[in-house]
Design an enzyme around this catalytic site. Sequence first.
Site, short mmCIF file in Angstrom:
data_model
loop_
_atom_site.label_atom_id
_atom_site.label_comp_id
_atom_site.label_asym_id
_atom_site.label_seq_id
_atom_site.Cartn_x
_atom_site.Cartn_y
_atom_site.Cartn_z
N TYR A 197 7.62 -5.57 -1.39
CA TYR A 197 8.50 -4.42 -1.64
C TYR A 197 8.88 -4.36 -3.13
CZ TYR A 197 12.53 -1.31 -0.74
OH TYR A 197 13.43 -0.26 -0.72
N LYS A 222 0.84 -1.21 0.00
CA LYS A 222 0.00 0.00 0.00
C LYS A 222 0.86 1.25 0.00
CE LYS A 222 -4.23 -1.03 2.57
NZ LYS A 222 -4.83 -0.86 3.90
#
Length: 308
Positions: free
Chosen positions: A144, A90
Amino acid sequence: MSRILVTGGAGFIGAHLCERLLGLGNRVICLDNMFTGRYENVAELLKNPDFELVNANVINPLDYDVDRIYNLACPASPIHYQYDPIMTTKTCVMGAINVLELAKKTGARVLQASTSEIYGDPEVHPQPESYRGNVNPIGPRACYDEGKRVAETLFFDYRRQNRVDGRVVRIFNTFGPKMLPGDGRVVSNFIVQALRNKNITVYGDGKQTRSFCYVSDMVEGLIKAMEADELAAPVNLGNPCEKTIIELAETIIKMTDSRSKIVFEDLPVDDPARRKPDISLAKRVLNWEPKVSVFEGLSKTVAYFMEK
Ligand code: UDP
């Protein structure tokens, strides 16, 4: 004088960047949710009237009157970005949308801190920007790696669709003062272990490599990428001086005159085997290359941790 927003400005690289931007006479708004950012990283800067610290999360819409935005907000150490992987994705994706929307509204120029992780476990060595990477989309690093890849996608779509002047730099391993001691990354871990004469934890056989860039060089590269007249392609920023993890451990033991012994622990899943930036593009278009040797950078970092 520019009005500059630095998201993630209380983190390791962010705090050095804020300090440098203030030194150059700019006004800086540092936005951080303090997950891995630290108040003490920017405490000195708060004395400067041109500096403002805002405790906020980049996943929420942003409204600041600025003409430059550096988007550094995201935990970057594997243990931290894997702590809440959904929040990491997010942060990368919604953070990118929010800084790009702000840039669209204000006309600001915006720079995205991307990462060498977008190359995954690379099959091409060293890694040029043209290499598209080898990322496991469902592994523990994916939150990531893929998050940052989507951030890059958004930067180029906003450029094409909305004419936002977005720039993307791919940051390779960076180290220096203000790293968190419990950050989990290799340089801070080894220095802290060596100074305490504790075992040095090498993961796997230690033959994997990384290339380590000192933070002041990285900050110069970020500013050059932002201030270049045009930058229409991603650029690698890092120090091509490649070392095995064992070599790094031995250097730090010697440097700190430590009694620590090397111990071997399990290699984390999807840990890249080799990593080294090809920085020919940065040299050509930004006239940038690292100036601080790894040894000199390590000495400064050891001095910092000795005072902690
Ligand atoms: N590493 C290690 N011991 C540690 C921390 C890390 O051997 O205490 C290794 C890790 O497995 C990786 C390399 O050092 O191969 C760099 O790890 P780091 O977490 O600093 O960064 P990244 O993997 O994101 O490059």
